[in-house]
Design an enzyme around this catalytic site. Structure first.
Site, PDB file in Angstrom:
ATOM      1  CD  GLU A  44      -2.522   1.337   2.641  1.00 19.29           C
ATOM      2  OE1 GLU A  44      -2.410   2.403   3.278  1.00 19.29           O
ATOM      3  OE2 GLU A  44      -3.161   0.350   3.042  1.00 19.29           O
ATOM      4  CB  CYS A  98      -1.457   6.724   2.332  1.00 17.98           C
ATOM      5  SG  CYS A  98      -0.088   5.907   3.148  1.00 17.98           S
TER       6      CYS A  98
END
Length: 993
Positions: free
Chosen positions: A750, A784
């Site tokens: 990720e 993120c």
């Protein structure tokens, strides 16, 4: 005196309210006068445009009603014709229309209610509305688009029903005209406007209030009773851009003088000034402001009897609030005007409690419980004539009758109140008694500014349980509409927040940091915390650590999945119990703000419980079909030893999520945390061990990625790697795994993203700015999912950019241990230097929009929010992992903007801000993005609710916190057994005819 916690069992609170009313009301007698009022309204219904008639014609549960509400909210503010057409076609197309013209605008072909609405608008528009009131140039541009033009007119006419006047002068003229028919009417003018986002907005609202008070004062009786004069209602959040408990000291220093200037002006004019009620989390702050102002009134204007406050009966603390306000009145020897309302933010209070994981709701969930509270509060107000002049705002005929009964017994003065444009039919009957006074709460402002106010009123009064809705619905009988509310429901009408996810998974418990006692526990933990250095792991010992883990795997993988899941749930409970300590570690080691720290601990708890449930679900054998004499079964099993490499930006939640996923499926773990945040990871591992997870099953191996991380990835025999971090590091890990001999090792990665938000001209700028500031600058931009690229339609770009600039300047930068801090430092000097280089580059290639710099000596590595305007989407070359926002204007086809965003190659998060439903879903479908958020911020994904992860340069999938995540940690095995091997299919033979 301080108020009790707002989070108490509903039944307990209602029982207390019923006890307070005991003997004061005999419902059948008290409500009897309401019967002829209701019948008279039904026999002589109010005009077509009145609220009761609108709800009968367009119930909000219908397609027509929903379209009307959405158009009322958005259409008048849309500045460009193309988007206005798209919005109208989108909303009216969902109602009962039979076709579309060549432009996409809905045709008025049928006898639908909205068709009648549009035709009525055409017929009435020339009489009531000059062309100048339309959005500038819009009707001219849409001359041939009859339906769109008619709908604009219809919405404008709707606005006329709920806004008394577009200027204070017009409103006062309307009020004077109304008094010629009903002499006992007085007015409280509300200058339309929601909470300020910038200080410039707040100062504009302040001037608007001053102008209004001046106008009201010119017609007021300077020597008579204050309550006989018209007055004004003000909203504290409109007068300060940071009206929040975290900014208490600043609010008291800056807001109180502003409001006091209005109070002085109102006192000199002998008119009343009421502070409107706001959300639950602002109540304590509102009381601090109110008492500070009361002290000033007592000191400088003690003769003034017009200072007041609105109170919401739907709050579980409403009765205690009245007691508190009465004590303030007595303390300062003032008589306060107190407006009692049912409440205006019910749905948002329910959602907030669910999102925060609070133990109970701060508002009543049963409509009749709110009615019980209202009556108990009414009695308390009437019983305090020395300190309070009661004002009862309600459209409910039965409630009005009950109040009149209570007032007759007390003999104390009071007044009734209603909203302009609502309840007129009932009050037409009530005010036939000339001794009853009624004040009309009257919004004043441009029709395009009524949006949030109008939709809120439509939602409140259009709910099936509301009196206004039932009054309009003649299928509701008289006995039902006047039924006694004086009864207790033992359970909440909704599942409580801890059980939000059903019986299977308990929601993580949260904290409401507005509550002082909950903050105190966190502060104590912080004050008593020392963060020690964590010894680094010797990368040369990687093979030994692997051998230990592999041995443990043989035992751990054989443990029943239920046993492993139980240990994870015990870990979740233990982490929840230790929330103050883990929050303190996150603030001290990872520079989290307190709010972010609480959210992260909750996310870690959610991961533990969710993966425990998921493991039990997916690892149960699945029977497959097949021919007779054979059984087929699909089983999942653990893969082996996993390397978990977690980041510093979510050093507890992501760390715990990775580890929990591997453990739940029977794997063992070599966990390498970020080198900046090893202590929180160490404490997390200790917690797992403390509940019974074997020490060898999860080992903490702290050290630099270049040595420890690389050594772990290179180990032969590793079953898989799960990594969260930058795209370049993910590529390095992928190459290292691909270069190894042996089995192909799965990688779950990720990574980051150039996350975008597309805003069209139907979006509400205030909501956009809230979402942008939260998404781009919260956590210092170190998520993120953080917003990196804002694409805003050129028609509203100047206004939105100006608001973003103003809102960003209001953010507090500094040490995250301080409760007031919004933006803390970036993680370390290396990150600071890298971001600064990007900012310097942008200053030479783009237009800087935020000139602010971090305050000196506030905290090391602090970077103030930055924003730059670029010419095109492709100019955003790479992700900047910090509080840096890029802004691009767009026009034309929004699908083209999505294609440009897709071309960047990242695919993590995307925000879409539009009121055109079909557009939102079409853009979401066209986006190669993992998480798409419509009309909200783009951060804060919740485990099991918004599974998180991207595609392209943003990761491999599957999504963390989703139903597919655990499969990647498992191997699959199909087991086929020939049951006829012993000589025949006994079951089949036994069933022979």
């Amino acid at each position: 005196m301080r108020l009790p916690t707002p989070y108490r069992p509903e039944a307990e609170v209602v029982a207390h309210r019923l006890a307070a009313l005991s003997g004061a009301l005999e419902w059948a007698v008290a409500s009897a006068p309401a019967r002829p009022w209701v019948q008279a309204v039904r026999d002589n219904p109010p005009p077509f445009w009145a609220m009761e008639s609108l709800l009968r014609e367009y119930p909000i549960s219908s397609a027509e009603g929903l379209a009307l509400m959405r158009l009322a909210e958005a259409l008048l503010r849309v500045p460009d014709a193309e988007t206005a057409i798209a919005l109208t076609a989108d909303q009216l197309g969902r109602a009962d229309f039979d076709g579309m013209d060549e432009t996409g605008a809905a045709q008025v072909l049928g006898r639908s209610t909205l068709a009648k609405l549009s035709s009525s608008a055409i017929a009435l528009s020339k009489k009531f509305l000059p062309d100048a009131e339309a959005p500038q140039g819009l009707l001219t541009k849409l001359g041939a688009k009859t339906v769109v033009a008619a709908t604009v007119r219809a919405v404008q006419l709707l606005g006329r029903q709920f806004v008394l006047g577009q200027t204070i002068g017009d409103a006062m003229d309307e009020a004077d005209a109304a008094r010629k028919k009903q002499a006992q009417l007085t007015y409280s003018y509300d200058m339309l406007g929601e909470g300020a986002r910038t200080d410039a907005d707040a100062l504009n609202y302040l001037q608007s209030y001053k102008n209004a008070i001046e106008a009201i004062a010119a017609r007021a009786d300077k020597t008579g009773a204050t309550e006989k004069n018209d007055g004004i209602s003000i909203k504290l959040s409109a007068l300060h851009p940071r009206y929040e408990w975290t900014q208490r000291e600043r609010v008291l220093a800056e807001l109180v003088p502003r409001v006091w200037s209005l109070c002085e002006q109102a006192a000199r004019a002998n008119i009343n000034l009421t502070i409107d009620a706001e959300e639950v989390d602002r109540l304590e702050l509102s009381l601090d402001v109110f008492e500070a102002l009361a002290a000033l009134v007592a000191q400088h204007q003690p003769q003034w009897r017009g200072f007041g406050l609105a109170m919401q009966a739907y709050q579980t603390r409403a009765l205690e609030l009245i007691e508190h306000i009465a004590s303030i009145g007595r303390k300062y020897k003032l008589r306060l005007m107190c407006r009692l309302v049912k409440g205006a933010y019910w749905d948002s209070e329910i959602k907030r409690a669910q999102e925060l994981g609070l133990p109970h709701y701060p508002v009543f969930t049963h409509k009749h419980h709110t009615d019980v509270s209202y009556l108990a509060c009414a009695k308390a107000l009437l019983d305090a004539p020395d300190a309070i002049y009661p004002q009862f705002a309600t459209h409910n005929a039965a409630t009005i009758a009950a109040i009149l009964s209570l007032a007759a017994k007390s003999g104390n003065p009071f007044e009734l109140q209603r909203l302009h444009g609502m309840g007129e039919g009932v009050y037409r009957e009530v005010l036939k008694n000339p001794l009853i006074g009624c004040r009309v709460y009257a919004p004043v402002g441009k029709h395009r500014d009524l949006l949030a106010y109008l939709v809120r009123r439509l939602l409140e009064n259009g709910a099936n349980s509301s009196f206004v809705h039932q009054l309009a619905d003649e299928s509701v009988g008289m006995e039902e509409i006047l039924v006694s509310p004086l009864r207790l429901e033992p359970e909440s009408a909704f599942v409580l927040p801890p059980k939000l996810f059903g019986a299977g998974r308990k929601n993580s418990a949260g904290l409401d940091l507005e509550v002082a006692t909950q903050r105190a526990a966190l502060q104590t933990a912080f004050d008593n915390l020392t963060v020690p250095s964590v010894p680094e792991f010797d990368a040369k010992q990687a093979a030994s650590a692997y051998a230990t883990s592999a041995t443990s795997y043989k035992i751990w993988s054989k443990a029943p999945v239920a046993e492993r899941a139980a240990l994870l749930r015990q870990s979740a409970d233990a982490l929840e119990h230790q929330m103050p300590r883990f929050c303190a570690i996150l603030v001290k080691e990872a520079f989290k703000t307190w709010g972010d720290a609480v959210s992260e601990v909750r996310e870690a708890v959610d991961f533990l419980r969710f993966y425990a449930d998921e493991a039990e679900r997916i690892m149960a054998p699945v029977a497959l079909p097949g021919p007779t004499g054979e059984t087929n079964e699909l089983r999942l099993s653990a893969r082996g030893v996993w390397v978990c490499i977690s980041p510093w930006n979510f050093p507890l939640a992501i760390f715990m999520g990775q580890v929990a996923a591997a453990l739940a499926t029977g794997n063992t773990v070599l966990a390498k945390p970020a080198e900046q945040t090893p202590f929180v990871a160490l404490e997390a591992v200790r917690l797992l061990h403390s509940v019974g997870v074997p020490e060898a099953a999860v080992q903490l191996l702290h050290g630099p990625g270049e040595t420890v991380g690389a050594a772990l990835v290179a180990l032969p025999g590793i079953a898989g790697v799960v990594f969260t971090g930058s795209t370049p590091v993910a590529r390095t890990i992928n190459r290292a795994l691909a270069a190894k001999d042996g089995p192909i090792v799965p990688l779950i990665a990720e990574t980051g993203g150039i996350n975008a938000m597309l805003v069209d001209s139907t979006a509400l700028p205030e909501q956009v700015v809230d979402a942008v500031v939260q998404s781009a600058f919260r956590s210092a931009g170190q998520r993120c999912s953080a917003l990196r690229l804002l694409c805003v339609h050129e028609a509203i770009a100047d206004h939105v950019i100006e608001m973003v600039q103003g809102a960003a300047k209001e953010l507090v930068l500094g040490n995250t241990a301080e409760w007031a801090t919004d933006v803390g430092p970036v993680i370390d000097k290396e990150a600071f230097d890298g971001i600064q280089k990007h900012i310097q580059r942008l200053h030479s290639t783009a237009k800087p929009l935020l000139a602010q710099s971090a305050p000196a000596r506030a905290a090391a590595n602090l970077i103030a929010p930055q924003a730059f305007e670029l010419k095109q989407v492709s100019d955003v070359a790479q992700e900047i992992f910090g509080p840096v926002l890029h802004i691009v204007r767009w026009s034309g086809d929004p699908q083209a903007v999505i294609e440009q965003i897709n071309a960047l190659g990242y695919g993590l998060t995307l925000g879409i801000q539009t009121r055109i439903d079909s557009r939102a879903h079409a853009l979401a479908a066209a986006a190669h993005i993992g998480n798409v958020y419509i009309n909200r911020n783009i951060i804060g994904a919740v485990v099991g609710v918004q599974p998180f992860g991207g595609e392209g340069l943003s990761g491999t999938g599957p999504k963390a916190g989703g139903p597919h995540y655990l499969y990647r940690f498992c191997a699959e095995q199909t087991l086929t057994v020939n049951t006829t091997a012993a000589g025949g299919n006994a079951a089949l033979l036994a069933s022979m005819p």
